[in-house]
Design a protein around this motif. Structure first.
Motif, PDB file in Angstrom:
ATOM      1  N   UNK A 101       0.841  -1.199   0.000  1.00 15.95           N
ATOM      2  CA  UNK A 101       0.000   0.000   0.000  1.00 15.95           C
ATOM      3  C   UNK A 101       0.878   1.251   0.000  1.00 15.95           C
ATOM      4  N   UNK A 102       1.897   1.267   0.852  1.00 17.50           N
ATOM      5  CA  UNK A 102       2.798   2.420   0.924  1.00 17.50           C
ATOM      6  C   UNK A 102       3.588   2.585  -0.376  1.00 17.50           C
ATOM      7  N   UNK A 103       3.983   1.466  -0.994  1.00 14.83           N
ATOM      8  CA  UNK A 103       4.723   1.541  -2.256  1.00 14.83           C
ATOM      9  C   UNK A 103       3.846   2.109  -3.366  1.00 14.83           C
ATOM     10  N   UNK A 104       2.588   1.662  -3.423  1.00 20.13           N
ATOM     11  CA  UNK A 104       1.673   2.190  -4.436  1.00 20.13           C
ATOM     12  C   UNK A 104       1.399   3.667  -4.190  1.00 20.13           C
ATOM     13  N   UNK A 105       1.289   4.050  -2.921  1.00 16.67           N
ATOM     14  CA  UNK A 105       1.084   5.458  -2.588  1.00 16.67           C
ATOM     15  C   UNK A 105       2.264   6.309  -3.060  1.00 16.67           C
ATOM     16  N   UNK A 106       3.487   5.814  -2.835  1.00 20.06           N
ATOM     17  CA  UNK A 106       4.681   6.537  -3.292  1.00 20.06           C
ATOM     18  C   UNK A 106       4.703   6.649  -4.808  1.00 20.06           C
ATOM     19  N   UNK A 107       4.314   5.581  -5.488  1.00 26.51           N
ATOM     20  CA  UNK A 107       4.276   5.594  -6.949  1.00 26.51           C
ATOM     21  C   UNK A 107       3.256   6.616  -7.450  1.00 26.51           C
ATOM     22  N   UNK A 108       2.076   6.640  -6.844  1.00 25.17           N
ATOM     23  CA  UNK A 108       1.041   7.596  -7.248  1.00 25.17           C
ATOM     24  C   UNK A 108       1.490   9.032  -6.995  1.00 25.17           C
ATOM     25  N   UNK A 109       2.164   9.270  -5.868  1.00 24.16           N
ATOM     26  CA  UNK A 109       2.668  10.613  -5.557  1.00 24.16           C
ATOM     27  C   UNK A 109       3.680  11.051  -6.616  1.00 24.16           C
ATOM     28  N   UNK A 110       4.634  10.181  -6.922  1.00 21.83           N
ATOM     29  CA  UNK A 110       5.675  10.526  -7.891  1.00 21.83           C
ATOM     30  C   UNK A 110       5.106  10.746  -9.289  1.00 21.83           C
ATOM     31  N   UNK A 177      -0.516   1.789  10.606  1.00 14.36           N
ATOM     32  CA  UNK A 177      -0.516   2.130   9.189  1.00 14.36           C
ATOM     33  C   UNK A 177      -0.145   3.583   8.942  1.00 14.36           C
ATOM     34  N   UNK A 178      -0.057   4.363  10.020  1.00 14.74           N
ATOM     35  CA  UNK A 178       0.236   5.799   9.947  1.00 14.74           C
ATOM     36  C   UNK A 178      -0.783   6.476   9.030  1.00 14.74           C
ATOM     37  N   UNK A 179      -2.052   6.385   9.401  1.00 12.47           N
ATOM     38  CA  UNK A 179      -3.110   6.935   8.558  1.00 12.47           C
ATOM     39  C   UNK A 179      -4.374   7.182   9.380  1.00 12.47           C
ATOM     40  N   UNK A 232      -4.427   5.477  -2.322  1.00 16.08           N
ATOM     41  CA  UNK A 232      -3.848   4.220  -2.810  1.00 16.08           C
ATOM     42  C   UNK A 232      -4.574   3.007  -2.258  1.00 16.08           C
ATOM     43  N   UNK A 233      -4.764   2.976  -0.943  1.00 20.21           N
ATOM     44  CA  UNK A 233      -5.458   1.844  -0.335  1.00 20.21           C
ATOM     45  C   UNK A 233      -6.888   1.712  -0.819  1.00 20.21           C
ATOM     46  N   UNK A 234      -7.556   2.849  -0.994  1.00 22.68           N
ATOM     47  CA  UNK A 234      -8.946   2.832  -1.478  1.00 22.68           C
ATOM     48  C   UNK A 234      -9.033   2.263  -2.890  1.00 22.68           C
ATOM     49  N   UNK A 235      -8.063   2.611  -3.733  1.00 23.15           N
ATOM     50  CA  UNK A 235      -8.058   2.099  -5.101  1.00 23.15           C
ATOM     51  C   UNK A 235      -7.817   0.592  -5.106  1.00 23.15           C
ATOM     52  N   UNK A 236      -6.916   0.126  -4.251  1.00 21.50           N
ATOM     53  CA  UNK A 236      -6.657  -1.308  -4.170  1.00 21.50           C
ATOM     54  C   UNK A 236      -7.910  -2.072  -3.750  1.00 21.50           C
ATOM     55  N   UNK A 237      -8.619  -1.519  -2.763  1.00 22.48           N
ATOM     56  CA  UNK A 237      -9.857  -2.151  -2.305  1.00 22.48           C
ATOM     57  C   UNK A 237     -10.921  -2.106  -3.400  1.00 22.48           C
ATOM     58  N   UNK A 238     -11.076  -0.953  -4.038  1.00 19.24           N
ATOM     59  CA  UNK A 238     -12.095  -0.776  -5.076  1.00 19.24           C
ATOM     60  C   UNK A 238     -11.907  -1.771  -6.221  1.00 19.24           C
ATOM     61  N   UNK A 239     -10.666  -1.920  -6.679  1.00 15.36           N
ATOM     62  CA  UNK A 239     -10.398  -2.821  -7.801  1.00 15.36           C
ATOM     63  C   UNK A 239     -10.578  -4.284  -7.412  1.00 15.36           C
ATOM     64  N   UNK A 240     -10.262  -4.644  -6.170  1.00 16.06           N
ATOM     65  CA  UNK A 240     -10.446  -6.031  -5.764  1.00 16.06           C
ATOM     66  C   UNK A 240     -11.929  -6.372  -5.582  1.00 16.06           C
ATOM     67  N   UNK A 241     -12.705  -5.424  -5.059  1.00 14.18           N
ATOM     68  CA  UNK A 241     -14.128  -5.685  -4.795  1.00 14.18           C
ATOM     69  C   UNK A 241     -14.908  -5.924  -6.076  1.00 14.18           C
TER      70      UNK A 241
END
Length: 270
Positions: A101-110, A177-179, A232-241
């Motif tokens: 989740x943190x890696x995807x968040x970093x990727x989205x930020x960059x 999760x620092x969130x 990022x976490x919301x997108x991961x959940x949305x796509x899996x659901x």
């Protein structure tokens, strides 16, 4: 793409080098050349220093790249990460790895920041990239407001589409999760849960874009990037659901980025 992670030394070097070039070298070169406007000789010297740093810290860059690849590939794989047991149980859990989740968040930020920088540098858009105390204050204040609004929108979606009473919503800070979080302790239909997951990023990202257009500066660039990355976490959940049937009932996980699903045809007690 994920096969690269299990490849030999050269494939790992290449993956690390691509990550370093996209998220370190290219932004630095653009800022130094077009913002600070240093001459090409100094720019080449900086590039040599960056190459040396890459050799020294190549293992760390590979680990970062591997996390990003795993996170993206995790959105596509059909299996469920963690299940709470075997046959006959009434529910199972889908939990996403915190590091992914943190890696995807970093990727989205960059990606968001790089897109804005490239548009600013190669167009007539006047993007002010100077650091200022006023910009820092605005960034911190508005980012806090965006993140609080993000969780409030989760709650609004749960009540509007999931018919969840306000008394079943729980807000707080997940220190592991620092969130910030908004947890609904009652299940929702699949369509309602998807709205619950994705509404915040749909609302807050355009608002951050508007702020950037009204005040194109370094602080608003970071605000948009952080707002986008925060979903990022919301997108991961949305796509899996989306893989579950329309009549499935899904409940938000209480302590992890993930959810709990119920067997097809079973309507849980609410």
């Amino acid at each position: 793409m994920k096969d690269v992670l299990s490849g030999g030394t050269w494939s790992r070097w290449i993956l690390a080098a691509i990550t370093y070039a996209l998220f370190s070298v290219l932004p630095a070169m653009l800022i130094l050349r077009y913002v600070i406007q240093i001459d090409l000789a100094v720019l080449m010297a900086v590039l040599v220093v960056q190459a040396v740093l890459f050799i020294i810290f190549r293992r760390k860059f590979y680990e970062t790249a591997a996390g990003m690849v795993s996170a993206v590939c995790g959105l596509l794989k059909p299996d469920i990460e963690h299940t709470n047991g075997g046959v006959g149980l009434k529910s199972h859990e889908v939990i996403f790895d915190k590091e992914e989740v943190h890696a995807l968040s970093a990727l989205m930020f960059c990606l968001a920041a790089m897109t804005i920088l490239l548009v600013g540098f190669f167009s007539s858009w006047d993007l002010d990239l100077r650091l200022s105390l006023g910009g820092l204050i605005k960034f911190v204040g508005l980012l806090l407001a965006v993140y609080i609004g993000h969780e409030a929108l989760h709650g609004l979606a749960a009540m509007a589409w999931g018919k969840i009473p306000f008394s079943s919503l729980h807000f707080g800070i997940n220190t592991r999760l620092v969130a910030l979080y908004c947890h609904a302790d009652k299940p929702m239909t699949r369509s309602a849960f998807r709205a619950f997951a994705v509404l915040p990023i749909i609302v807050t990202t355009p608002i951050a874009v508007l702020v950037l257009l009204l005040d194109p500066a370094l602080w608003s660039l970071f605000l948009l990037s952080a707002t986008f990355a925060g979903g990022a976490g919301d997108i991961m959940v949305f796509l899996r659901v989306r893989r579950y049937d329309n009549d499935a009932w899904i409940q938000d996980h209480a302590s992890e980025v993930g959810f709990i699903t119920f067997p097809p045809g079973e309507t849980p007690v609410r």
